[in-house]
Design a protein around this motif. Structure first.
Motif, short mmCIF file in Angstrom:
data_model
loop_
_atom_site.label_atom_id
_atom_site.label_comp_id
_atom_site.label_asym_id
_atom_site.label_seq_id
_atom_site.Cartn_x
_atom_site.Cartn_y
_atom_site.Cartn_z
N GLU A 25 0.83 -1.21 0.00
CA GLU A 25 0.00 0.00 0.00
C GLU A 25 0.86 1.26 0.00
O GLU A 25 0.57 2.23 -0.71
N LEU A 26 1.92 1.26 0.81
CA LEU A 26 2.82 2.40 0.84
C LEU A 26 3.51 2.59 -0.50
O LEU A 26 3.68 3.71 -0.99
N SER A 27 3.88 1.46 -1.12
CA SER A 27 4.53 1.51 -2.43
C SER A 27 3.56 2.07 -3.49
O SER A 27 3.96 2.87 -4.35
N GLN A 28 2.29 1.67 -3.39
CA GLN A 28 1.27 2.16 -4.34
C GLN A 28 1.08 3.67 -4.18
O GLN A 28 0.97 4.40 -5.17
N ALA A 29 1.07 4.12 -2.93
CA ALA A 29 0.92 5.55 -2.68
C ALA A 29 2.11 6.33 -3.21
O ALA A 29 1.96 7.41 -3.79
N ARG A 30 3.32 5.78 -3.07
CA ARG A 30 4.51 6.45 -3.58
C ARG A 30 4.48 6.55 -5.10
O ARG A 30 4.93 7.55 -5.67
N SER A 31 3.95 5.51 -5.73
CA SER A 31 3.84 5.53 -7.20
C SER A 31 2.89 6.63 -7.65
O SER A 31 3.16 7.35 -8.63
N CYS A 32 1.77 6.78 -6.95
CA CYS A 32 0.81 7.85 -7.28
C CYS A 32 1.46 9.22 -7.09
O CYS A 32 1.28 10.13 -7.91
N LEU A 33 2.24 9.33 -6.02
CA LEU A 33 2.92 10.59 -5.73
C LEU A 33 3.92 10.92 -6.84
O LEU A 33 3.99 12.06 -7.31
N LYS A 34 4.66 9.94 -7.27
CA LYS A 34 5.68 10.15 -8.30
C LYS A 34 5.06 10.56 -9.62
O LYS A 34 5.55 11.45 -10.32
#
Length: 400
Positions: A25-34
């Motif tokens: 989930e944290l990785s998914q959020a980071r991808s959205c942020l990027k």
């Protein structure tokens, strides 16, 4: 021992998938942020993980990401503004306020003492420096929502702006001393609270607000109303007196003081206050009318009539001046009727004739105030044998 190992193994079997899910989930959020896409969805994912893991370490990771996402939203909004593309002004302001709330929450967790009692916040200096540049937008956001008549939201912005002064995150800036806009923000916060009729909001930043000398009169008024709403008579009267002393011509303070002292039958105090007001401004019609009313209550009827006549001679449209004069004459009649004065009947009739035009004029100026003029005119017309007028008043009193 074997049982303990089994428990540990079972717990690890439960925790490992949870940790993997959170990491995903944290990785998914980071991808959205990027990518700058699906930022709202990323926020929802991150908020959801807080319910699954309440450890400080996890919270720091989540709030750090939420803060960065809010930053990204702010940057995208500013980019639209720079390119003169359509953008949601309210959204930009709300994102700004969210950045502050997230950074402050993160700082409160990050600054917790470690096992040795040491406090070493990791993000404080960087975040406070970043947000200091944006803090003015909290103030501007408050003004924006006042113009939109959304006073509750406006107050929240001024509240956030002023609260920075006591947040450890911004301790290096000493806003209470260095920020010249603090008093203005506090005034607008009090204004919002007053308009919303919420005393707690009105009074929250009152001490700071009084630094805004331009609005001292309004602040005294807002604060007095708030204390009155809270039933705090001591502070209510204190502010009425302070307001009268500093702004005697303002229409709020003096009438309420006079009304209070008349209701409490402290007529000497009320008269002294009226005389002080008239010493400041002898021609002020509000002050003159107040003194006329006090003299009526003190049963100084001749002085009341004289002052009412003086007031009428300068302004013949003040209903209460006519009412006070008429009532003083009618009360004089009651006093005479209780005495064994010579030529009593003739004197009483003359006083009724004098009272009649005053009360008729009051009726003309205040036609809806028939609970005051109808009984008086009934008595006047009855004693002057004015049959037609008496019958009309009799019908009014009987609801016909």
């Amino acid at each position: 021992m074997m049982k303990k190992l089994i428990v540990i193994m079972l717990l690890s079997q439960i925790m490992i998938p949870c940790l993997r899910a959170q990491k995903k989930e944290l990785s998914q959020a980071r991808s959205c942020l990027k990518s700058g896409n699906d930022l709202e969805k990323a926020e929802q994912i991150l908020v959801g993980t807080l319910a699954k893991d309440s450890s400080d370490n996890h919270k720091i990771k989540v709030y750090k990401l939420l803060y960065q996402i809010a930053q990204k939203q702010y940057e995208l909004g500013n980019e639209k503004l720079y390119l003169k593309e359509p953008y949601d002004t309210a959204l930009i302001f709300n994102v700004t306020k969210r950045m502050f709330a997230l950074a402050e929450t993160l700082d409160s967790i990050d600054a917790r003492p470690d096992k040795k009692g040491n406090v070493k916040p990791t993000y404080r200096r960087r975040h406070s420096s970043e947000l200091d540049d944006h803090r003015v937008n909290l103030y501007n956001g408050g003004l924006f929502f006042i113009r939109k008549s959304d006073l509750k939201t406006a107050f929240a912005f001024f509240d956030a702006y002023l609260d920075c002064a006591v947040q450890p995150l911004f301790s290096q800036y000493s806003y209470s001393k260095s920020d010249k806009r603090m008093a203005q923000a506090a005034y607008w916060a009090s204004y919002c609270g007053h308009r919303l009729q919420l005393p707690e909001m009105t009074l929250k930043y009152l001490d700071t607000a009084f630094g805004d000398t331009i609005h001292e009169k309004q602040l005294l008024y807002y604060a007095a109303e708030a204390y009155n709403a809270n039933g705090d008579l001591k502070n209510y009267l204190r502010l009425l007196h302070e307001g009268f002393e500093r702004f005697p011509d303002f229409s709020y303070f003096f009438p309420r003081l006079i009304d209070y002292y008349i209701r409490k039958d402290k007529l000497d105090t009320a008269l002294s206050l009226a005389d002080r007001a008239l010493a400041h401004n002898p021609d002020n019609q509000l002050f003159l009318l107040a003194k006329s009313t006090i003299l009526l209550n003190q049963e100084d009827y001749d002085s009341c009539i004289s002052l009412s006549d003086s007031l009428i001679s300068t302004n013949d449209t003040i209903p209460e001046a006519y009412y006070n004069a008429a009532t003083a004459l009618l009360n004089k009649i009651l006093r005479i009727e209780a005495e064994n004065a010579p030529n009593k009947r003739e004197l009483v009739r003359r006083l009724y004739m004098l009272a009649c035009p005053y009360m008729e004029k009051y009726r003309l100026l205040k036609p809806d105030d028939n609970d005051k003029w109808a009984p008086a005119l009934y008595r006047i017309y009855l004693n002057l044998n004015m049959g037609k007028q008496f019958e009309e008043i009799d019908r009014i009193l009987n609801g016909n």
